[in-house]
Design a protein around this motif. Structure first.
Motif, PDB file in Angstrom:
ATOM      1  N   MET A  33     -23.128 -26.593 -13.512  1.00 40.97           N
ATOM      2  CA  MET A  33     -23.500 -27.459 -14.634  1.00 40.97           C
ATOM      3  C   MET A  33     -24.800 -28.217 -14.330  1.00 40.97           C
ATOM      4  O   MET A  33     -25.656 -28.369 -15.207  1.00 40.97           O
ATOM      5  CB  MET A  33     -22.373 -28.439 -14.958  1.00 40.97           C
ATOM      6  N   GLY A  34     -24.948 -28.679 -13.094  1.00 43.22           N
ATOM      7  CA  GLY A  34     -26.177 -29.372 -12.722  1.00 43.22           C
ATOM      8  C   GLY A  34     -27.390 -28.459 -12.770  1.00 43.22           C
ATOM      9  O   GLY A  34     -28.473 -28.872 -13.217  1.00 43.22           O
ATOM     10  N   THR A  35     -27.222 -27.218 -12.338  1.00 42.60           N
ATOM     11  CA  THR A  35     -28.333 -26.265 -12.370  1.00 42.60           C
ATOM     12  C   THR A  35     -28.735 -25.939 -13.801  1.00 42.60           C
ATOM     13  O   THR A  35     -29.928 -25.882 -14.132  1.00 42.60           O
ATOM     14  CB  THR A  35     -27.935 -24.978 -11.619  1.00 42.60           C
ATOM     15  N   ILE A  36     -27.750 -25.730 -14.663  1.00 38.92           N
ATOM     16  CA  ILE A  36     -28.051 -25.455 -16.072  1.00 38.92           C
ATOM     17  C   ILE A  36     -28.740 -26.661 -16.714  1.00 38.92           C
ATOM     18  O   ILE A  36     -29.734 -26.515 -17.434  1.00 38.92           O
ATOM     19  CB  ILE A  36     -26.768 -25.083 -16.834  1.00 38.92           C
ATOM     20  N   ALA A  37     -28.248 -27.862 -16.443  1.00 37.03           N
ATOM     21  CA  ALA A  37     -28.845 -29.067 -17.019  1.00 37.03           C
ATOM     22  C   ALA A  37     -30.270 -29.272 -16.506  1.00 37.03           C
ATOM     23  O   ALA A  37     -31.188 -29.573 -17.285  1.00 37.03           O
ATOM     24  CB  ALA A  37     -27.988 -30.290 -16.696  1.00 37.03           C
ATOM     25  N   PHE A  38     -30.479 -29.106 -15.204  1.00 37.65           N
ATOM     26  CA  PHE A  38     -31.812 -29.286 -14.626  1.00 37.65           C
ATOM     27  C   PHE A  38     -32.778 -28.253 -15.185  1.00 37.65           C
ATOM     28  O   PHE A  38     -33.888 -28.586 -15.606  1.00 37.65           O
ATOM     29  CB  PHE A  38     -31.739 -29.173 -13.095  1.00 37.65           C
ATOM     30  N   GLY A  39     -32.349 -26.984 -15.189  1.00 39.37           N
ATOM     31  CA  GLY A  39     -33.221 -25.935 -15.708  1.00 39.37           C
ATOM     32  C   GLY A  39     -33.555 -26.138 -17.173  1.00 39.37           C
ATOM     33  O   GLY A  39     -34.707 -25.960 -17.593  1.00 39.37           O
ATOM     34  N   GLY A  40     -32.574 -26.516 -17.978  1.00 41.74           N
ATOM     35  CA  GLY A  40     -32.818 -26.763 -19.399  1.00 41.74           C
ATOM     36  C   GLY A  40     -33.754 -27.929 -19.617  1.00 41.74           C
ATOM     37  O   GLY A  40     -34.673 -27.867 -20.449  1.00 41.74           O
ATOM     38  N   GLN A  41     -33.538 -29.018 -18.880  1.00 38.44           N
ATOM     39  CA  GLN A  41     -34.395 -30.193 -19.025  1.00 38.44           C
ATOM     40  C   GLN A  41     -35.839 -29.858 -18.669  1.00 38.44           C
ATOM     41  O   GLN A  41     -36.764 -30.202 -19.411  1.00 38.44           O
ATOM     42  CB  GLN A  41     -33.895 -31.316 -18.124  1.00 38.44           C
ATOM     43  N   LEU A  51     -43.856 -26.075  -9.552  1.00 34.05           N
ATOM     44  CA  LEU A  51     -43.285 -25.068  -8.662  1.00 34.05           C
ATOM     45  C   LEU A  51     -41.874 -25.455  -8.226  1.00 34.05           C
ATOM     46  O   LEU A  51     -40.992 -24.598  -8.140  1.00 34.05           O
ATOM     47  CB  LEU A  51     -44.183 -24.846  -7.446  1.00 34.05           C
ATOM     48  N   SER A  52     -41.659 -26.730  -7.996  1.00 28.54           N
ATOM     49  CA  SER A  52     -40.306 -27.152  -7.607  1.00 28.54           C
ATOM     50  C   SER A  52     -39.318 -26.954  -8.748  1.00 28.54           C
ATOM     51  O   SER A  52     -38.134 -26.715  -8.513  1.00 28.54           O
ATOM     52  CB  SER A  52     -40.301 -28.608  -7.137  1.00 28.54           C
ATOM     53  N   TRP A  53     -39.797 -26.999  -9.984  1.00 24.76           N
ATOM     54  CA  TRP A  53     -38.921 -26.740 -11.133  1.00 24.76           C
ATOM     55  C   TRP A  53     -38.373 -25.320 -11.071  1.00 24.76           C
ATOM     56  O   TRP A  53     -37.253 -25.061 -11.494  1.00 24.76           O
ATOM     57  CB  TRP A  53     -39.679 -26.888 -12.432  1.00 24.76           C
ATOM     58  N   LEU A  54     -39.166 -24.400 -10.566  1.00 22.44           N
ATOM     59  CA  LEU A  54     -38.726 -23.010 -10.463  1.00 22.44           C
ATOM     60  C   LEU A  54     -37.878 -22.755  -9.223  1.00 22.44           C
ATOM     61  O   LEU A  54     -37.013 -21.883  -9.237  1.00 22.44           O
ATOM     62  CB  LEU A  54     -39.943 -22.080 -10.441  1.00 22.44           C
ATOM     63  N   LEU A  55     -38.134 -23.492  -8.161  1.00 24.23           N
ATOM     64  CA  LEU A  55     -37.464 -23.222  -6.891  1.00 24.23           C
ATOM     65  C   LEU A  55     -36.076 -23.864  -6.792  1.00 24.23           C
ATOM     66  O   LEU A  55     -35.160 -23.265  -6.211  1.00 24.23           O
ATOM     67  CB  LEU A  55     -38.331 -23.694  -5.725  1.00 24.23           C
ATOM     68  N   ILE A  56     -35.911 -25.054  -7.323  1.00 25.00           N
ATOM     69  CA  ILE A  56     -34.641 -25.769  -7.169  1.00 25.00           C
ATOM     70  C   ILE A  56     -33.456 -25.015  -7.777  1.00 25.00           C
ATOM     71  O   ILE A  56     -32.394 -24.955  -7.154  1.00 25.00           O
ATOM     72  CB  ILE A  56     -34.757 -27.209  -7.694  1.00 25.00           C
ATOM     73  N   PRO A  57     -33.595 -24.402  -8.964  1.00 25.84           N
ATOM     74  CA  PRO A  57     -32.440 -23.640  -9.472  1.00 25.84           C
ATOM     75  C   PRO A  57     -32.001 -22.488  -8.575  1.00 25.84           C
ATOM     76  O   PRO A  57     -30.839 -22.081  -8.618  1.00 25.84           O
ATOM     77  CB  PRO A  57     -32.933 -23.133 -10.835  1.00 25.84           C
TER      78      PRO A  57
END
Length: 144
Positions: free
Chosen positions: A122-130, A58-64
């Protein structure tokens, strides 16, 4: 008259909460209040990840959502800071008021917004992609 320098820096420092919109348009501005839900949900995702670890889906979806709120705020700061002084005065000044040069305040705010916004995007794209690819690997590894 509303200060372009103050509006730019409010967007940089507290724009994820819509403070710059509240300053410019007042508490009846619906766009100002739309900044709150994704920002708070993103902060809840950060809190969940700190409490439950990196495996919390769930945190993977919320942080972006927090990242996107910050990027939207930085974009607002850039638009405010780069608005020509004549247009700013006609929109937020008193009727018939002469335009005044704003100086370096908004320019420095735009520079800060570009730096922060670029890093956060860039951090959001990298986190979401990872996290997306980690999720795919988990799905592939789980027996069906």
């Amino acid at each position: 008259m509303k200060s372009k320098t103050l509006a730019t820096w409010l967007a940089v420092l507290a724009g994820a909460l819509g403070v710059h919109r509240l300053y410019l348009h007042g508490p009846r501005d619906p766009w100002a209040w739309l900044f709150w839900p994704p920002t708070l949900m993103g902060l809840a995702g950060v809190w969940r990840m700190r409490q439950l670890g990196q495996d919390d889906h769930l945190s993977w979806l919320l942080i972006p959502l927090l990242g996107l709120s910050l990027v939207a705020a930085m974009l607002g700061a850039i638009v405010i800071g780069l608005t020509p002084d004549d247009r700013w005065t006609s929109r937020f000044g008193a009727p018939g008021e002469a335009s005044q040069a704003t100086g370096w305040g908004p320019v420095l705010g735009v520079i800060a917004a570009l730096m922060v916004g670029g890093a956060v995007l860039m951090g959001t794209i990298a986190f979401g992609g990872q996290k997306f690819f980690e999720w795919q690997q988990e799905e592939a590894a789980s027996p069906r």
